[in-house]
Design an enzyme around this catalytic site. Sequence first.
Site, PDB file in Angstrom:
ATOM      1  N   ASN A  95       0.826  -1.208   0.000  1.00 58.90           N
ATOM      2  CA  ASN A  95       0.000   0.000   0.000  1.00 58.90           C
ATOM      3  C   ASN A  95       0.861   1.260   0.000  1.00 58.90           C
ATOM      4  OD1 ASN A  95      -2.280  -1.674   0.269  1.00 58.90           O
ATOM      5  ND2 ASN A  95      -2.083  -1.700   2.489  1.00 58.90           N
ATOM      6  N   GLN A 102      -2.349   2.663   3.374  1.00 59.79           N
ATOM      7  CA  GLN A 102      -1.077   2.626   4.111  1.00 59.79           C
ATOM      8  C   GLN A 102      -1.268   3.277   5.481  1.00 59.79           C
ATOM      9  OE1 GLN A 102       2.287   4.533   2.149  1.00 59.79           O
ATOM     10  NE2 GLN A 102       3.756   3.626   3.595  1.00 59.79           N
ATOM     11  N   HIS A 108       6.715  -1.304   3.204  1.00 61.79           N
ATOM     12  CA  HIS A 108       6.640  -2.725   3.578  1.00 61.79           C
ATOM     13  C   HIS A 108       5.769  -3.464   2.579  1.00 61.79           C
ATOM     14  CE1 HIS A 108       3.443  -0.511   5.630  1.00 61.79           C
ATOM     15  NE2 HIS A 108       2.688  -1.587   5.457  1.00 61.79           N
TER      16      HIS A 108
HETATM   17  P1  5GP Z   1      -0.332  -0.937   5.953  1.00 64.20           P
HETATM   18  O1  5GP Z   1      -1.792  -0.712   6.259  1.00 64.20           O
HETATM   19  O2  5GP Z   1       0.494   0.290   6.280  1.00 64.20           O
HETATM   20  O3  5GP Z   1      -0.090  -1.445   4.572  1.00 64.20           O
HETATM   21  O4  5GP Z   1       0.126  -2.109   6.895  1.00 64.20           O
HETATM   22  C1  5GP Z   1       0.603  -1.944   8.190  1.00 64.20           C
HETATM   23  C2  5GP Z   1       0.553  -3.295   8.848  1.00 64.20           C
HETATM   24  O5  5GP Z   1       1.438  -3.289   9.936  1.00 64.20           O
HETATM   25  C3  5GP Z   1      -0.834  -3.668   9.386  1.00 64.20           C
HETATM   26  O6  5GP Z   1      -1.229  -4.912   8.804  1.00 64.20           O
HETATM   27  C4  5GP Z   1      -0.619  -3.765  10.892  1.00 64.20           C
HETATM   28  O7  5GP Z   1      -1.350  -4.818  11.476  1.00 64.20           O
HETATM   29  C5  5GP Z   1       0.869  -4.001  11.011  1.00 64.20           C
HETATM   30  N1  5GP Z   1       1.502  -3.448  12.196  1.00 64.20           N
HETATM   31  C6  5GP Z   1       1.357  -2.180  12.678  1.00 64.20           C
HETATM   32  N2  5GP Z   1       2.149  -1.989  13.756  1.00 64.20           N
HETATM   33  C7  5GP Z   1       2.802  -3.165  13.954  1.00 64.20           C
HETATM   34  C8  5GP Z   1       3.764  -3.599  14.921  1.00 64.20           C
HETATM   35  O8  5GP Z   1       4.171  -2.868  15.820  1.00 64.20           O
HETATM   36  N3  5GP Z   1       4.227  -4.876  14.800  1.00 64.20           N
HETATM   37  C9  5GP Z   1       3.788  -5.715  13.799  1.00 64.20           C
HETATM   38  N4  5GP Z   1       4.312  -6.952  13.784  1.00 64.20           N
HETATM   39  N5  5GP Z   1       2.882  -5.350  12.894  1.00 64.20           N
HETATM   40  C10 5GP Z   1       2.391  -4.094  12.963  1.00 64.20           C
END
Ligand code: 5GP
Length: 146
Positions: A95, A102, A108
Amino acid sequence: MEKEIEDMKDETCIFCKIANGEIPSETVYEDEMFRVILDLGPASRGHALILPKDHYKDLCQLDEKVAARIMPLAAKMGRAMKESLGCAGFNVVQNNGEEAGQTVFHFHTHIIPRYENGPAMVSWTPKTAQPEELKETGEAIRKALS
Ligand code: 5GP
Ligand code: ZN
């Protein structure tokens, strides 16, 4: 430009801290460039995140050498998930920007195992594109690339 440099050195970024081992995580793979961790809010069992150790806000900032290693690593992780977890397939999701979902602004890549009879995920309702609209849209993108 100043903002971009600031982003590259973000000392408050949680994924920088996780990727560099300052905050513990369930790490499933690590090398000199990446750490792969299990997501704390998984979409399915084994949902993992590929984190570069250097900070890039999103795909547009990502270094090309780092980018070139992501798909091979995603394939390696997917193969390991199929073997170890018995998933039938997996999605690779990434994302960019708040509107795109995101929530953590350190690049990531999600690797999401998919199981037989699992819930529908990562889907959209296709519209019917009109030829004129496709042409106009194509022209706009080609112009930005030239
Ligand atoms: P995005 O929505 O930015 O593409 O994805 C962020 C992802 O990071 C989400 O799926 C969320 O659950 C995960 N996430 C957020 N903070 C942490 C964390 O501190 N540790 C881990 N292992 N995952 C996290
Ligand atoms: Zn970061």
